[in-house]
Write an enzyme that holds these catalytic residues in place. Structure first.
Site, PDB file in Angstrom:
ATOM      1  N   ARG A  51       0.849  -1.206   0.000  1.00 13.52           N
ATOM      2  CA  ARG A  51       0.000   0.000   0.000  1.00 13.52           C
ATOM      3  C   ARG A  51       0.877   1.246   0.000  1.00 13.52           C
ATOM      4  O   ARG A  51       0.577   2.234  -0.652  1.00 13.52           O
ATOM      5  CB  ARG A  51      -0.974   0.001   1.201  1.00 13.52           C
ATOM      6  CG  ARG A  51      -1.707   1.328   1.365  1.00 13.52           C
ATOM      7  CD  ARG A  51      -2.998   1.262   2.183  1.00 13.52           C
ATOM      8  NE  ARG A  51      -2.952   0.362   3.320  1.00 13.52           N
ATOM      9  CZ  ARG A  51      -2.273   0.589   4.455  1.00 13.52           C
ATOM     10  NH1 ARG A  51      -1.611   1.723   4.619  1.00 13.52           N
ATOM     11  NH2 ARG A  51      -2.286  -0.299   5.433  1.00 13.52           N
ATOM     12  N   TYR A 103     -17.059  16.648 -14.617  1.00  9.97           N
ATOM     13  CA  TYR A 103     -17.459  15.236 -14.759  1.00  9.97           C
ATOM     14  C   TYR A 103     -18.517  14.884 -13.694  1.00  9.97           C
ATOM     15  O   TYR A 103     -18.398  15.300 -12.532  1.00  9.97           O
ATOM     16  CB  TYR A 103     -16.204  14.368 -14.604  1.00  9.97           C
ATOM     17  CG  TYR A 103     -16.471  12.890 -14.601  1.00  9.97           C
ATOM     18  CD1 TYR A 103     -16.819  12.232 -15.778  1.00  9.97           C
ATOM     19  CD2 TYR A 103     -16.387  12.146 -13.433  1.00  9.97           C
ATOM     20  CE1 TYR A 103     -17.080  10.869 -15.780  1.00  9.97           C
ATOM     21  CE2 TYR A 103     -16.634  10.780 -13.433  1.00  9.97           C
ATOM     22  CZ  TYR A 103     -16.985  10.158 -14.608  1.00  9.97           C
ATOM     23  OH  TYR A 103     -17.241   8.813 -14.607  1.00  9.97           O
ATOM     24  N   ASP A 175      -8.203  18.233 -14.328  1.00 11.05           N
ATOM     25  CA  ASP A 175      -8.516  16.884 -14.806  1.00 11.05           C
ATOM     26  C   ASP A 175      -8.125  16.845 -16.290  1.00 11.05           C
ATOM     27  O   ASP A 175      -8.770  17.457 -17.129  1.00 11.05           O
ATOM     28  CB  ASP A 175     -10.012  16.610 -14.606  1.00 11.05           C
ATOM     29  CG  ASP A 175     -10.425  15.194 -15.018  1.00 11.05           C
ATOM     30  OD1 ASP A 175      -9.740  14.612 -15.894  1.00 11.05           O
ATOM     31  OD2 ASP A 175     -11.422  14.684 -14.490  1.00 11.05           O
ATOM     32  N   LYS A 200      -9.402   5.691 -19.269  1.00 11.37           N
ATOM     33  CA  LYS A 200      -9.731   6.165 -20.619  1.00 11.37           C
ATOM     34  C   LYS A 200      -8.512   6.053 -21.536  1.00 11.37           C
ATOM     35  O   LYS A 200      -8.058   4.958 -21.780  1.00 11.37           O
ATOM     36  CB  LYS A 200     -10.289   7.594 -20.528  1.00 11.37           C
ATOM     37  CG  LYS A 200     -11.311   7.798 -19.392  1.00 11.37           C
ATOM     38  CD  LYS A 200     -12.623   7.075 -19.635  1.00 11.37           C
ATOM     39  CE  LYS A 200     -13.531   7.060 -18.408  1.00 11.37           C
ATOM     40  NZ  LYS A 200     -13.824   8.331 -17.771  1.00 11.37           N
TER      41      LYS A 200
HETATM   42  C1  LIG Z   1     -14.179   8.736 -16.458  1.00 12.14           C
HETATM   43  C2  LIG Z   1     -13.769  10.065 -15.935  1.00 12.14           C
HETATM   44  C3  LIG Z   1     -13.497  10.260 -14.576  1.00 12.14           C
HETATM   45  C4  LIG Z   1     -13.673   9.167 -13.531  1.00 12.14           C
HETATM   46  O1  LIG Z   1     -12.784   8.123 -13.722  1.00 12.14           O
HETATM   47  P1  LIG Z   1     -13.097   6.591 -13.283  1.00 12.14           P
HETATM   48  O2  LIG Z   1     -11.866   5.884 -13.700  1.00 12.14           O
HETATM   49  O3  LIG Z   1     -14.328   6.179 -14.016  1.00 12.14           O
HETATM   50  O4  LIG Z   1     -13.310   6.603 -11.817  1.00 12.14           O
HETATM   51  C5  LIG Z   1     -13.065  11.513 -14.174  1.00 12.14           C
HETATM   52  N1  LIG Z   1     -12.936  12.533 -15.038  1.00 12.14           N
HETATM   53  C6  LIG Z   1     -13.206  12.385 -16.354  1.00 12.14           C
HETATM   54  C7  LIG Z   1     -13.039  13.542 -17.282  1.00 12.14           C
HETATM   55  C8  LIG Z   1     -13.636  11.155 -16.851  1.00 12.14           C
HETATM   56  O5  LIG Z   1     -13.912  11.013 -18.154  1.00 12.14           O
END
Ligand SMILES: *Cc1c(COP(=O)(O)O)cnc(C)c1O
Length: 385
Positions: A51, A103, A175, A200
């Site tokens: 961890r 998001y 982000d 993604k």
């Molecule tokens: C999918 C997404 C998230 C969240 O990510 P997870 O891996 O699904 O928890 C946060 N910000 C953006 C822009 C996203 O497309």
């Protein structure tokens, strides 16, 4: 860490390929060990418990830190775990300003979870400088940016907003999921902390969930490390390895998928059924200038309007190439319908003010032949009108 003298195209390879001194194996091993034997009673090694740190995860964390021009990277079980951890650097009584186009999961976290711990928030249109300046309070600690936004691809000027945040002694968090460090480097533009849903583009194959944080300032890095270890939402070792594999092809995927997206967006603009195309890579887009000033391309996600929910329903049944699902950023093209998927919790009125109209479809462009993608949409459009 891969030397910063290399270009990203070299770094995605060099930072993920680490020949082992003993065996010569060129890929980092999947180090499936929760605990690490200590040499002797007085001398402890670099790792003790996974961890707190794991050799496979270290390679991934160094790779993303180097790609984002940061000093430390941190890997989490999901994007939301990364975002939760970053926002828990705040304490009770602090205030966050967030882009109104954030998001959905971040919206839920801030409005339904953090609020219970006395963390206040204001959503603003970050493109409206007066609104942003007016949103600051004495206790504002973070301005939270997401650009381009989902699903209307609105662009925020990272350098401008980071500067305004710093004038108010607040930090700028970005982000960077939609762009990845290949297309946009928020830390170079003045941001303090970068977030990713590694699920993604970074992983890129719709296979794993993952999240990442990158920091530059050592004391912010120490705070994130403390929370990563204290809260424990770390990324499992096998998934660290899969994410490293995804990163190896990140540069080539982003370049090709962006080129496909630009070509598709240009074509969509000319289709009679399409009333609007949102894509910041289009020279005709109102977002184009800012996008071009801070990112290498418009990215691989676009959205377009075909007039009505009924038309979208028909299109989804008629297209043969893209999969119809949530998520984005993969080798395969993915279409989604925000009003019923990512933004289902919003009322129609709330959606409409954000430009999420009933005929809006989001298209995450994959690596298929763009000629096939166009022909596929064309045969569908021809049957709708
Ligand atoms: C999918 C997404 C998230 C969240 O990510 P997870 O891996 O699904 O928890 C946060 N910000 C953006 C822009 C996203 O497309």
């Amino acid at each position: 860490m891969a030397s910063n003298q290399f270009s990203d195209w070299t770094k995605v390879i060099k930072s993920t390929t680490k020949p082992d001194k003993e065996t010569g194996a060129i890929n980092p091993p999947i180090q499936l060990s929760s605990t690490f034997e200590q040499r002797d009673f007085d001398h402890f090694g670099k790792w003790d418990y996974s961890r707190s740190g794991n050799p496979t995860r270290d390679v991934l964390e160094d790779s993303i830190a180097s790609l984002e021009h940061g000093t430390r990277g941190f890997a989490f079980a999901t994007g939301m775990a990364a975002i939760s951890t970053a926002l828990l650097t705040l304490t009770q009584g602090d205030h966050i300003i967030l882009t109104k186009n954030v998001y959905g999961g971040t919206f839920r976290l801030v409005t339904q979870v953090l609020v219970k711990y006395g963390i206040e928030y204001t959503f603003v249109d970050l493109g409206d400088e007066d609104a942003l300046r007016n949103a600051f309070q004495k206790n504002t600690k973070v301005v939270y940016i997401e650009t381009p936004s989902n699903p209307t691809l609105q662009v925020t000027n990272i350098a401008d907003v980071a500067k305004i945040a710093h004038e108010h002694d607040a930090l700028a968090f970005v982000d960077n999921t939609f762009m990845t460090p290949i297309l946009q480097k928020p830390l170079d533009l003045g941001a303090d902390l970068v977030l990713h849903s590694g699920t993604k583009f970074l992983a890129g194959h719709s296979d794993i969930l993952a999240g990442l944080i990158v920091t530059k300032d050592p004391s912010l890095g120490d705070q994130v490390y403390f929370l990563q270890n204290a809260m424990g939402a770390t990324l499992g070792v096998s998934d660290c390895w899969l994410l490293l594999r995804g990163i190896k092809t990140l540069a080539v995927r982003m370049e090709k998928e962006s080129a496909n997206a630009l070509e598709l967006a240009t074509w969509l603009e000319q289709q009679p059924l399409v009333t609007k195309v949102n894509y910041p890579g289009l020279p005709s887009s109102p977002e184009h200038q800012v996008q071009a000033s801070q990112a290498a391309s418009g990215g691989a996600v676009l959205s377009f309007d075909i007039g009505s929910e009924d038309n979208v329903r028909k299109l989804v049944e008629l297209v043969k190439i893209p999969v119809f699902s949530v998520s984005l950023g993969a080798v395969e093209s993915i279409i989604s319908y925000p009003p019923k998927m990512s933004h289902a919790e919003m009322s129609p009125a709330e959606r409409h003010v954000r430009g999420i109209t009933d005929g809006l479809l989001r298209y995450s462009v994959g690596l298929e032949s763009v000629e096939d993608l166009k022909a596929d949409l064309k045969q569908a459009f021809d049957q709708i009108k």
